[in-house]
Scaffold this active site. Structure first.
Site, PDB file in Angstrom:
ATOM      1  N   GLU A  64      -9.608  21.243  12.811  1.00 57.77           N
ATOM      2  CA  GLU A  64      -9.025  22.414  13.106  1.00 57.77           C
ATOM      3  C   GLU A  64      -8.416  23.568  14.150  1.00 57.77           C
ATOM      4  O   GLU A  64      -9.957  23.330  15.108  1.00 57.77           O
ATOM      5  CB  GLU A  64      -8.332  23.447  11.843  1.00 57.77           C
TER       6      GLU A  64
ATOM      7  N   HIS B 104      -7.089  28.723  11.273  1.00 58.39           N
ATOM      8  CA  HIS B 104      -6.597  29.997  11.283  1.00 58.39           C
ATOM      9  C   HIS B 104      -5.248  30.313  10.985  1.00 58.39           C
ATOM     10  O   HIS B 104      -4.390  30.396  10.980  1.00 58.39           O
ATOM     11  CB  HIS B 104      -6.771  29.999  12.737  1.00 58.39           C
TER      12      HIS B 104
ATOM     13  N   SER C  71     -14.014  28.960  13.414  1.00 59.34           N
ATOM     14  CA  SER C  71     -13.423  28.673  14.622  1.00 59.34           C
ATOM     15  C   SER C  71     -14.751  28.791  16.356  1.00 59.34           C
ATOM     16  O   SER C  71     -15.820  28.103  15.856  1.00 59.34           O
ATOM     17  CB  SER C  71     -12.510  30.615  14.943  1.00 59.34           C
TER      18      SER C  71
END
Length: 320
Positions: free
Chosen positions: A215, A285, A117
């Site tokens: 992502e 995630h 992230s």
């Protein structure tokens, strides 16, 4: 730049736990993560501001001030007793630290950084500055609903400690081809918003001959379209050997579900490329997420558009 592989973790090794972005929200999750590392024989040590929670500046929920978070990270990098740097969570704020961060000690004492992230910024910077291979994957304070599962945690532990062979990734039943082909190269990338934010900086992800993995979460399809469009227009995608798409979770939908609008954006933006592209890998995630080596060599195989695709690691990414 020459790649530098981190030293494998061994029983008794001390691991620095940092929170370089947003603060920990789930103390129970942090406790589980600490216990998981202890069960592996490692010694996780919370840095001074690892448990911080500070809404500063207004609207930016970071764990502590930039100077405090930077101090924790810099100490973890410089102190040879710490054999890995493990992030408790992502959120927002890691990129703010980059201008004042000295990564040079990792050239002579390579140690892995683990996170994903917002931590994409640190992984990319370490690779750009010193060629350090690190690990993109679930963090210490992972909530129950995002648990990596037995196979996912085992993969992560093996990546941090295995020196003998390339590890087999778990099955990726949902991975499907967007563009046909086979390509090999180092895996680089991470969170799409962070990859985009680094464009034009000295830490921009170098995609030349690499497998670009992406992502994101919480972004509606049109914003993913905008970010992919910029990557396409900079030439970053064309310079890559292949593209590996992980989870792109749309707000207010079930975790790891396929959103028709998002699938349409991913396929429309990347269809027709002359490199292999596949979507639907368990990266990002979502529950059961993989840990993958940022900078480790891999092979992407896409036999046909719409057909099952595979990703294979080609080397161990820790050294003795």
């Amino acid at each position: 730049m020459e790649r530098r592989f981190p030293k494998a973790l061994q029983a008794g090794d001390e691991v620095a736990v940092i929170t370089p972005a947003s603060g920990v929200r789930d103390e129970a999750a942090l406790a589980r993560g600490l216990e998981r590392f202890r069960a592996l024989g490692w010694v996780p040590t919370l840095m001074p501001y690892a448990r911080g929670r500070l809404a500063w500046p207004e609207g930016c929920p970071v764990a502590a001030t930039d100077a405090q978070r930077l101090g924790d990270l810099q100490a973890a990098i410089r102190d040879p007793r710490y054999r890995a740097i493990v992030c408790a969570r992502g959120g927002y704020g890691a990129a703010r630290l980059l201008p004042d961060l000295d990564l040079s000690p990792l050239a002579s004492d390579p140690k892995p950084i683990l996170g994903y992230s917002d931590i994409t910024a640190l992984l990319a910077a370490a690779y750009a500055d010193v060629g350090l291979v690190s690990f993109h994957g679930p963090m210490l304070a992972t909530a129950d609903g995002m648990d990596a599962g037995e196979g996912g945690w085992r993969l992560q532990a093996q990546l941090l400690s295995n020196t003998s062979e390339a590890l087999a990734l778990p099955a990726a039943d949902g991975a499907r081809g967007v563009c046909q082909g086979v390509a090999e190269g180092p895996l680089v990338g991470g969170n799409l918003a962070l990859v985009q934010s680094l464009i034009g900086t000295r830490w921009e992800v170098d995609t030349r001959g690499a497998l670009l993995f992406l992502e994101d979460t919480g972004e509606p399809p049109y914003r993913v379209d905008r970010m992919l469009t910029q990557l396409l227009q900079t030439g970053a995608v064309a310079r890559a050997a292949g593209v590996v798409l992980g989870d792109f979770h749309v707000p207010d939908t079930p975790l790891a579900s396929e959103h028709p609008g998002m699938v349409s954006v991913l396929e429309e933006r990347l269809a027709g490329l002359r490199i292999p592209v596949a979507r639907g890998f368990p990266i990002g995630h979502l529950p059961g997420a993989w840990t993958v080596p940022f900078g480790g060599r891999a092979r992407l195989s896409v036999p046909a558009i719409g057909a099952p695709a595979t990703l294979e690691l080609l080397e161990p990414c820790a050294r003795g």
